[in-house]
Design an enzyme around this catalytic site. Structure first.
Site, PDB file in Angstrom:
ATOM      1  N   LYS A  81       1.256  -1.397   0.257  1.00 35.14           N
ATOM      2  CA  LYS A  81      -0.189   0.068   0.110  1.00 35.14           C
ATOM      3  C   LYS A  81       1.091   0.872  -0.001  1.00 35.14           C
ATOM      4  O   LYS A  81       0.543   1.980  -0.188  1.00 35.14           O
ATOM      5  CB  LYS A  81      -1.179   0.087   1.393  1.00 35.14           C
ATOM      6  CG  LYS A  81      -2.312  -0.931   1.027  1.00 35.14           C
ATOM      7  CD  LYS A  81      -2.939  -0.586   0.438  1.00 35.14           C
ATOM      8  CE  LYS A  81      -4.232  -1.306   0.712  1.00 35.14           C
ATOM      9  NZ  LYS A  81      -5.039  -0.847  -0.508  1.00 35.14           N
ATOM     10  N   SER A 106      -9.778   1.305   7.892  1.00 38.57           N
ATOM     11  CA  SER A 106      -9.377   0.869   8.332  1.00 38.57           C
ATOM     12  C   SER A 106      -8.039  -0.307   8.626  1.00 38.57           C
ATOM     13  O   SER A 106      -7.520  -1.682   9.186  1.00 38.57           O
ATOM     14  CB  SER A 106     -10.424   0.347   9.464  1.00 38.57           C
ATOM     15  OG  SER A 106     -10.962  -0.808   8.534  1.00 38.57           O
ATOM     16  N   LYS A 303       9.920 -18.327   6.033  1.00 40.02           N
ATOM     17  CA  LYS A 303      10.101 -18.025   7.158  1.00 40.02           C
ATOM     18  C   LYS A 303       9.832 -16.195   6.571  1.00 40.02           C
ATOM     19  O   LYS A 303      10.601 -15.674   7.816  1.00 40.02           O
ATOM     20  CB  LYS A 303      11.921 -17.754   7.840  1.00 40.02           C
ATOM     21  CG  LYS A 303      12.095 -19.857   7.337  1.00 40.02           C
ATOM     22  CD  LYS A 303      11.566 -20.700   8.614  1.00 40.02           C
ATOM     23  CE  LYS A 303      11.506 -22.130   9.121  1.00 40.02           C
ATOM     24  NZ  LYS A 303      10.776 -23.040   9.503  1.00 40.02           N
TER      25      LYS A 303
END
Lengths: 353, 353
Positions: A81, A106, A303
């Site tokens: 984003k 949110s 990982k």
């Protein structure tokens, strides 16, 4: 006149593109173009990470492909984003920027926009619905964003943001249905094809479609033969809107999906839909349990930390729908976007207390 | 005679170095030397990952240093242990290798040795104490290792391994107190200094000392001014043995520490201690709660998966002991080994069910 109507259709009046007219010109037929994405890449270069590409022998064997993971979990703010938010913030003129930016979110867009605004040293006004997780609020405040909380409904969010916009003169930066944001997200595809030129397909999680449409525009322009595949969570009870819209050839309005992939609880927009309609090859629908399996594989085998939304691409590639699809059989080198890694890890750390 | 006695001291009879005599010659005064580590690097290059170095602006600010994280979580098998196991396996002559390798371990060494043996297509006999976590057994079996379970005590583990060794002629590969393993682990330092030449210090988690001693030998040989710092968990009730041994200048025999850092529940060995005595500058003692805080920071801010042992280096750097140490004030560029990422993640995924 026909052109104007067409432009109006692509840039509907509810999206304020005022400060970005220069930008819109570069965007061409859609909300973004290869040129606007290349401009975005230059613009965000001093601020955004060029994220690495990872591979896993284990996941290659499991999928019978060569998988390449574009690790946007390592992007600033922990998700892709930031690319869109950064491009939007740094596209503004000095005068406009000085008044700040505003959004309601949110999710990861809130923190990303606050971070980009902080880098430009301008105010960020973020409307967050009550009940949002604390970590999302923290991501805004630690980057100097000013939070206004409101009742958790879309009309209330929009109203609150509009009041702030009116009062401050700040520029509204929507999370996905906005040209500069789409172009910012498209920069992922430029990097990815530079890093792995032999990609046959790119698989991209979708909800609002900002990431998918940006990547589709750039990837198809650079390599027309590449397949761009959307990975869409089916949610718990519903048929998903991107798959349905693509199947019908028109934008279908459905409720926001109820999925554990909390970053993918949005609907296609007026700017993202036309790009997806014209440039996305196929939509793979992913079940909730497939997302959890993929997320676990990424944690255990690679990982790295992914949120559920970030695992949707791998879930799609491992799904039966993808594996048996005739059109995709020839796609040996498959790119997957690990789009975000922001999730509540407290349950894990509780075990050590 | 003096030389022989010295060699006997460095290679005590309980460590069977038969097939590695060639190797031991290169190891010089200690169990490993820069030359033996460079040989190891060449030997393991076709099999091991050259792991990346990561940075984090957030953690730089928090520590007031420039931190460089060597990501052994991305090593084959998810931990640095593969370097040593691989070097040991590929150091064997054809004839010796054909009989296989044997070890007793409930940790990352077991899976790493099985993986290396699998690559050389030789048998790996792994003695695992009853009650070891399933994921450790899985790491052995999925790499074709043959597991023998035994009563969970050190004498029983040693006895079981000795019986297998007697029966099969397999070569015993101890987890750390063994020249080829120490040299394999030392390859981390060669890579790290190639990747970040400006390192002023390297901080290394320690228990048995295989990783610490290998890194100390290589780093001090290449850059004598570099500080090599051990990070040692204090455990829940005890003073740790490395700090005490260093303080007294002699190897102190203490019980294995009771710590959440399950990869660091071992004691210094006869080969690792002399290297640590002579080449490690300081020991930072880390509390259990500091390990959890560091682990959380690594998950949340770096978006990578570390086991508790893997977080001990960062815990040390953030500790008061490190921050106020006069000797370390000038160390601006600090390398930290993220040594492993194998842990039980089930509590996290339970929340999505």
């Amino acid at each position: 006149m026909a052109l104007l109507r067409r432009l109006l259709l692509k840039f509907p009046s509810e999206v304020r593109c005022g400060p970005c007219l220069k930008y819109s010109t570069a965007a061409g037929e859609y909300g973004a173009s290869l040129e606007s994405i290349q401009e975005a890449a230059t613009r965000i270069r001093p601020y955004a990470n060029r994220t690495p590409v990872m591979t896993s022998d284990y996941l290659n064997d499991l999928s019978s492909r060569n998988l390449f993971f574009k690790c946007e979990i390592f992007q600033k703010g922990g998700a892709f984003k930031f690319r869109g938010g950064c491009n939007a913030v740094f596209s503004l003129s000095e005068e406009t920027a000085a008044k700040g930016v505003v959004t309601h979110s949110s999710g990861n867009h809130a923190g990303a926009l606050a971070l980009a605004a902080n880098m430009r040293k301008i105010p960020a006004f973020i409307v967050i619905p009550e009940g949002a997780p604390q970590c999302k609020l923290d991501a805004v405040t630690e980057n100097g964003g000013k939070i206004t909380q409101c009742f958790p409904s879309v009309p209330e969010r929009e109203k609150t943001a509009a009041i702030i916009q009116e009062k401050t003169g700040a520029t509204m930066i929507p999370p996905y249905n906005y040209g500069p944001v789409i172009s910012g997200q498209g920069t992922m595809a430029l990097e990815f094809l530079e890093q792995v030129a032999e990609l046959d397909a790119i698989v991209v999680p979708v909800s609002g479609g900002g990431m998918l449409s940006g990547i589709a525009i750039a990837a198809k322009a650079l390599k027309p033969a590449i397949k761009v595949i959307a990975a869409e969570p089916s949610g718990k009870n519903e048929a998903p809107d991107v798959a349905l819209s693509k199947a019908r050839g028109e934008l279908v309005d459905l409720p926001v999906p109820d999925t554990i992939a909390d970053g993918l609880r949005a609907k296609l927009g007026s700017l993202t839909w036309p790009i997806i309609r014209d440039h996305v090859d196929d939509v793979v629908i992913v079940k909730e349990e497939e997302i959890i399996v993929a997320m676990k594989l990424i944690f255990e085998r690679m990982k790295v930390v992914v949120e559920p939304s970030g695992a949707v691409g791998l879930a799609a590639v491992l799904s039966n729908q993808f594996q048996v699809c005739e059109d995709l059989k020839a796609c040996k080198n498959v790119g997957i976007i690990l789009c975000g890694g922001n999730l509540d890890l407290e349950p894990l750390f509780q075990t050590y207390k």
